[in-house]
Design an enzyme around this catalytic site. Structure first.
Site, PDB file in Angstrom:
ATOM      1  N   LYS A  89       0.863  -1.176   0.000  1.00  0.00           N
ATOM      2  CA  LYS A  89       0.000   0.000   0.000  1.00  0.00           C
ATOM      3  C   LYS A  89       0.898   1.223   0.000  1.00  0.00           C
ATOM      4  O   LYS A  89       1.805   1.334   0.828  1.00  0.00           O
ATOM      5  CB  LYS A  89      -0.860  -0.018   1.290  1.00  0.00           C
ATOM      6  CG  LYS A  89      -1.834   1.110   1.390  1.00  0.00           C
ATOM      7  CD  LYS A  89      -3.163   0.749   0.775  1.00  0.00           C
ATOM      8  CE  LYS A  89      -4.006   1.945   0.403  1.00  0.00           C
ATOM      9  NZ  LYS A  89      -3.662   2.585  -0.893  1.00  0.00           N
ATOM     10  N   GLN A 110       7.511   3.864   3.755  1.00  0.00           N
ATOM     11  CA  GLN A 110       6.096   3.499   3.805  1.00  0.00           C
ATOM     12  C   GLN A 110       5.887   2.210   4.602  1.00  0.00           C
ATOM     13  O   GLN A 110       4.884   2.047   5.299  1.00  0.00           O
ATOM     14  CB  GLN A 110       5.581   3.324   2.376  1.00  0.00           C
ATOM     15  CG  GLN A 110       4.078   3.221   2.254  1.00  0.00           C
ATOM     16  CD  GLN A 110       3.404   4.585   2.241  1.00  0.00           C
ATOM     17  OE1 GLN A 110       3.869   5.494   1.575  1.00  0.00           O
ATOM     18  NE2 GLN A 110       2.321   4.720   2.978  1.00  0.00           N
ATOM     19  N   LYS A 113       5.899   3.177   8.207  1.00  0.00           N
ATOM     20  CA  LYS A 113       4.737   4.040   8.456  1.00  0.00           C
ATOM     21  C   LYS A 113       3.478   3.195   8.552  1.00  0.00           C
ATOM     22  O   LYS A 113       2.676   3.325   9.472  1.00  0.00           O
ATOM     23  CB  LYS A 113       4.606   5.037   7.298  1.00  0.00           C
ATOM     24  CG  LYS A 113       3.430   5.965   7.412  1.00  0.00           C
ATOM     25  CD  LYS A 113       3.236   6.800   6.156  1.00  0.00           C
ATOM     26  CE  LYS A 113       4.515   7.482   5.750  1.00  0.00           C
ATOM     27  NZ  LYS A 113       4.331   8.391   4.603  1.00  0.00           N
ATOM     28  N   LYS A 125       5.209   1.708  -3.175  1.00  0.00           N
ATOM     29  CA  LYS A 125       5.203   3.081  -3.688  1.00  0.00           C
ATOM     30  C   LYS A 125       5.433   3.012  -5.190  1.00  0.00           C
ATOM     31  O   LYS A 125       6.034   2.061  -5.675  1.00  0.00           O
ATOM     32  CB  LYS A 125       6.317   3.892  -3.030  1.00  0.00           C
ATOM     33  CG  LYS A 125       6.131   5.393  -3.130  1.00  0.00           C
ATOM     34  CD  LYS A 125       5.180   5.926  -2.066  1.00  0.00           C
ATOM     35  CE  LYS A 125       4.789   7.354  -2.340  1.00  0.00           C
ATOM     36  NZ  LYS A 125       4.032   7.933  -1.215  1.00  0.00           N
ATOM     37  N   GLY A 164      -2.781   8.167  -4.269  1.00  0.00           N
ATOM     38  CA  GLY A 164      -2.150   9.365  -4.819  1.00  0.00           C
ATOM     39  C   GLY A 164      -0.915   9.777  -4.037  1.00  0.00           C
ATOM     40  O   GLY A 164      -0.601   9.235  -2.990  1.00  0.00           O
ATOM     41  N   ASP A 165      -0.207  10.728  -4.561  1.00  0.00           N
ATOM     42  CA  ASP A 165       0.929  11.375  -3.888  1.00  0.00           C
ATOM     43  C   ASP A 165       1.174  12.674  -4.669  1.00  0.00           C
ATOM     44  O   ASP A 165       0.242  13.164  -5.339  1.00  0.00           O
ATOM     45  CB  ASP A 165       2.168  10.444  -3.905  1.00  0.00           C
ATOM     46  CG  ASP A 165       3.302  10.929  -3.011  1.00  0.00           C
ATOM     47  OD1 ASP A 165       3.197  10.819  -1.789  1.00  0.00           O
ATOM     48  OD2 ASP A 165       4.301  11.463  -3.540  1.00  0.00           O
ATOM     49  N   ASN A 240      -2.224  19.130  -1.547  1.00  0.00           N
ATOM     50  CA  ASN A 240      -3.200  18.439  -0.718  1.00  0.00           C
ATOM     51  C   ASN A 240      -2.833  18.474   0.769  1.00  0.00           C
ATOM     52  O   ASN A 240      -3.641  18.876   1.613  1.00  0.00           O
ATOM     53  CB  ASN A 240      -3.302  16.995  -1.240  1.00  0.00           C
ATOM     54  CG  ASN A 240      -4.140  16.121  -0.351  1.00  0.00           C
ATOM     55  OD1 ASN A 240      -3.637  15.588   0.627  1.00  0.00           O
ATOM     56  ND2 ASN A 240      -5.412  15.989  -0.658  1.00  0.00           N
TER      57      ASN A 240
HETATM   58  P1  NDP Z   1       0.731  17.837  -4.099  1.00  0.00           P
HETATM   59  O1  NDP Z   1       1.189  17.493  -5.455  1.00  0.00           O
HETATM   60  O2  NDP Z   1      -0.714  18.013  -3.836  1.00  0.00           O
HETATM   61  O3  NDP Z   1       1.473  19.175  -3.591  1.00  0.00           O
HETATM   62  C1  NDP Z   1       2.854  19.259  -3.499  1.00  0.00           C
HETATM   63  C2  NDP Z   1       3.216  20.686  -3.125  1.00  0.00           C
HETATM   64  O4  NDP Z   1       4.608  20.748  -2.857  1.00  0.00           O
HETATM   65  C3  NDP Z   1       2.950  21.676  -4.251  1.00  0.00           C
HETATM   66  O5  NDP Z   1       2.636  22.933  -3.697  1.00  0.00           O
HETATM   67  C4  NDP Z   1       4.298  21.717  -4.980  1.00  0.00           C
HETATM   68  O6  NDP Z   1       4.537  22.960  -5.649  1.00  0.00           O
HETATM   69  C5  NDP Z   1       5.263  21.565  -3.835  1.00  0.00           C
HETATM   70  N1  NDP Z   1       6.467  20.863  -4.323  1.00  0.00           N
HETATM   71  C6  NDP Z   1       6.552  19.592  -4.806  1.00  0.00           C
HETATM   72  N2  NDP Z   1       7.809  19.316  -5.180  1.00  0.00           N
HETATM   73  C7  NDP Z   1       8.510  20.421  -4.937  1.00  0.00           C
HETATM   74  C8  NDP Z   1       9.868  20.747  -5.093  1.00  0.00           C
HETATM   75  N3  NDP Z   1      10.753  19.867  -5.612  1.00  0.00           N
HETATM   76  N4  NDP Z   1      10.265  21.979  -4.713  1.00  0.00           N
HETATM   77  C9  NDP Z   1       9.376  22.866  -4.181  1.00  0.00           C
HETATM   78  N5  NDP Z   1       8.067  22.605  -4.005  1.00  0.00           N
HETATM   79  C10 NDP Z   1       7.663  21.403  -4.366  1.00  0.00           C
HETATM   80  O7  NDP Z   1       1.362  16.701  -3.145  1.00  0.00           O
HETATM   81  P2  NDP Z   1       0.893  16.246  -1.698  1.00  0.00           P
HETATM   82  O8  NDP Z   1       0.442  17.429  -0.918  1.00  0.00           O
HETATM   83  O9  NDP Z   1       0.005  15.086  -1.851  1.00  0.00           O
HETATM   84  O10 NDP Z   1       2.260  15.684  -1.090  1.00  0.00           O
HETATM   85  C11 NDP Z   1       3.201  16.519  -0.396  1.00  0.00           C
HETATM   86  C12 NDP Z   1       4.142  15.654   0.431  1.00  0.00           C
HETATM   87  O11 NDP Z   1       3.386  14.886   1.370  1.00  0.00           O
HETATM   88  C13 NDP Z   1       4.970  14.637  -0.350  1.00  0.00           C
HETATM   89  O12 NDP Z   1       6.229  14.477   0.290  1.00  0.00           O
HETATM   90  C14 NDP Z   1       4.170  13.364  -0.205  1.00  0.00           C
HETATM   91  O13 NDP Z   1       4.965  12.212  -0.376  1.00  0.00           O
HETATM   92  C15 NDP Z   1       3.708  13.507   1.219  1.00  0.00           C
HETATM   93  N6  NDP Z   1       2.552  12.699   1.570  1.00  0.00           N
HETATM   94  C16 NDP Z   1       1.380  12.819   0.884  1.00  0.00           C
HETATM   95  C17 NDP Z   1       0.285  12.072   1.239  1.00  0.00           C
HETATM   96  C18 NDP Z   1      -1.052  12.257   0.605  1.00  0.00           C
HETATM   97  O14 NDP Z   1      -2.022  11.698   1.120  1.00  0.00           O
HETATM   98  N7  NDP Z   1      -1.191  13.030  -0.452  1.00  0.00           N
HETATM   99  C19 NDP Z   1       0.386  11.041   2.304  1.00  0.00           C
HETATM  100  C20 NDP Z   1       1.633  11.057   3.028  1.00  0.00           C
HETATM  101  C21 NDP Z   1       2.672  11.841   2.629  1.00  0.00           C
HETATM  102  P3  NDP Z   1       4.431  22.995  -7.251  1.00  0.00           P
HETATM  103  O15 NDP Z   1       2.962  22.853  -7.559  1.00  0.00           O
HETATM  104  O16 NDP Z   1       4.983  24.322  -7.607  1.00  0.00           O
HETATM  105  O17 NDP Z   1       5.246  21.834  -7.748  1.00  0.00           O
END
Ligand code: NDP
Length: 444
Positions: A89, A110, A113, A125, A164-165, A240
């Site tokens: 997962k 993961q 976690k 993943k 998603g991620d 997100n």
């Molecule tokens: P999203 O794609 O919804 O958002 C990611 C955000 O981070 C965007 O604002 C993006 O900006 C910014 N970002 C991504 N990469 C970079 C980078 N290299 N440099 C600067 N800004 C960056 O992703 P999520 O919110 O889903 O995920 C964010 C983090 O949380 C990740 O590490 C993910 O693995 C982790 N996570 C997510 C989960 C989930 O349920 N979604 C669960 C557990 C962990 P821009 O749009 O400009 O790229």
């Protein structure tokens, strides 16, 4: 040389050119020495030697045709890291920075976690080096369908359940679910989580990672006689996880004062306007400059780190290694009391050291952001039961799961003699759950 150092050295030598994977291995393994002293059978049964090696790793070509009729070729991945406690997962990430190393680091994290959630899910993943930014809806559809044309062979409701991620939200999960159904003839049921609520998605899943992060931090603050009430909170990211973290902080009486994307950050001294941010990011898919344009009293800074803004609590919610030592030093200098990782491995090892040296409460991602995968597992339960739960039922379960994680990681940290070291606590508690399950199943 100690047993853990030997395993670490061997694992790094066997996977050259994979810096993120090495960083994740080091971060976990270096904290586990005490366990092997107490549990020599784990050494005899080579639990750690087996855990550093994923069950399997697939890499595949993803050809698709863009809007201009040009053939594009990306690379897709799925790591099925460990299934000792349940089906694999873990999310799918679409971002140009995705490599085999990034996917392996995420799959390794993961696994622990998912162990901490107490739910029957193993670690996996996946992703691709596809950049959804600037792509049309039909291009994203074409890419998702081609990606699933290979991925479908490896996944299934009882074997591997992606979600998603970064770069993969409800739209992409929906497209992948549709293609999976077309290829297999199966009702998609529980094969992806994070689906739309009209075809099996759980209410509360979009909010779960951010809300869960804030529930966990609130519980840690409470144990120190503190709370979010009246606190200034620096959030990074504007996706997100960041948006729903900021929303829950505000609901608990705190003030989220920053958000960022890869272009720059917003500092809003009045507290981030969550509804405006949702419109900009979720509905219009615009950059954060649109926030400043809509609310001129907010400041926008191109580049830079949100960590330069004084805050009481910091929630890094964007991506790996976004909080370096210099950022940690700024946070400490400005009086930050607690840091909770919404993203996976956002703090560099040097930053984590700065937090430890200065008594900052530090909750590592594998504990702090486990709310998302927890509600994904609850989505699988609802799909199997064929009965959707209300938002309130899901949210109540999420709160209980996050409190349970706090209990486990603090107890483990105490057991190993470092009550404030939640990195040790999370690694040890996650590892023990997976290791016990592996011991029970023989050498596989
Ligand atoms: P999203 O794609 O919804 O958002 C990611 C955000 O981070 C965007 O604002 C993006 O900006 C910014 N970002 C991504 N990469 C970079 C980078 N290299 N440099 C600067 N800004 C960056 O992703 P999520 O919110 O889903 O995920 C964010 C983090 O949380 C990740 O590490 C993910 O693995 C982790 N996570 C997510 C989960 C989930 O349920 N979604 C669960 C557990 C962990 P821009 O749009 O400009 O790229």
């Amino acid at each position: 040389m100690s047993y853990t150092s030997e395993v670490l050295e061997r694992a790094i030598a066997r996977s050259p050119g994979e810096p993120e994977f090495h960083q994740a291995l080091r971060e976990v393994i270096e904290t586990l020495g005490g366990i092997f002293e107490r549990r020599p059978e784990f050494v005899r049964w080579k639990i750690l030697d087996r855990l550093v090696e994923p069950d399997r790793f697939v890499s595949f070509r993803v050809p698709w045709v863009d809007g201009a009729g040009e053939v594009q070729v990306n690379r897709g991945y799925r790591v099925q890291y460990n299934s000792a406690i349940g089906p694999y997962k873990g999310g799918i990430r679409f971002h140009p920075s995705v490599t085999g190393s990034v996917i392996k680091f995420l799959g390794f994290e993961q696994t622990f976690k998912n162990g901490l959630t107490g739910l029957p899910i193993g670690g996996g993943k996946g992703g691709a080096d596809f950049d959804p930014k600037g792509k049309s809806d039909t291009e994203v559809l074409a890419f998702c369908q081609s990606f699933v044309n290979e991925l479908y062979r490896h996944i299934g409701p009882d074997t591997d359940v992606p979600a998603g991620d970064i770069g993969v939200g409800a739209r992409e999960v929906g497209y992948m679910t549709g293609q999976y159904k077309r290829l297999t003839g199966n009702m998609p049921g529980g094969v992806f989580t994070g689906k739309g609520p009209s075809y099996g998605g759980s209410l509360g899943r979009p909010q779960a990672t951010g809300y869960g992060l804030v529930y966990l931090m609130e519980e840690l603050l409470r144990r120190k006689g503190l709370s979010f009430e009246g606190k200034r909170v620096a959030v990074s990211g504007a996706g997100n996880v960041a948006i729903y973290s900021a929303e829950k902080v505000a609901q608990l009486g705190g003030k989220p004062v920053t958000v960022s994307d890869s272009g720059g950050y917003i500092y809003d001294a009045d507290g981030v306007d969550i509804e405006l941010l949702k419109r900009i990011k979720f509905e219009r898919n615009e950059r954060l400059t649109a926030y400043r344009d809509a609310k001129p009293s907010a400041e926008y800074k191109a580049g830079g780190m949100v960590w330069e803004i004084p805050c009481d609590v910091a929630l890094p919610c964007a991506t790996q290694n976004e909080l370096p030592k210099a950022g940690a030093e700024l946070l400490v200098k400005n009086g930050c009391k607690a840091v909770g990782e919404g993203a996976n491995m956002p703090s560099t090892p040097e930053a984590v050291e700065v937090f430890a040296e200065n008594g900052v409460i530090f909750a590592p991602g594998k504990a702090a952001n486990a709310g998302g995968v927890s509600v994904s597992a609850l989505e699988m339960t609802q799909n199997s039961m064929r009965r959707p739960w209300t938002f309130e039922e899901v949210d109540r379960s999420l709160l209980e799961i996050m409190k349970g994680i706090v209990r486990q990681i603090t107890e483990a940290a105490e057991t190993f003699g470092q009550p404030d070291n939640l990195v040790l606590g999370a690694n040890a508690a996650g590892f023990l759950r997976v290791a016990e399950a592996m011991m029970g199943q023989g050498v596989v």
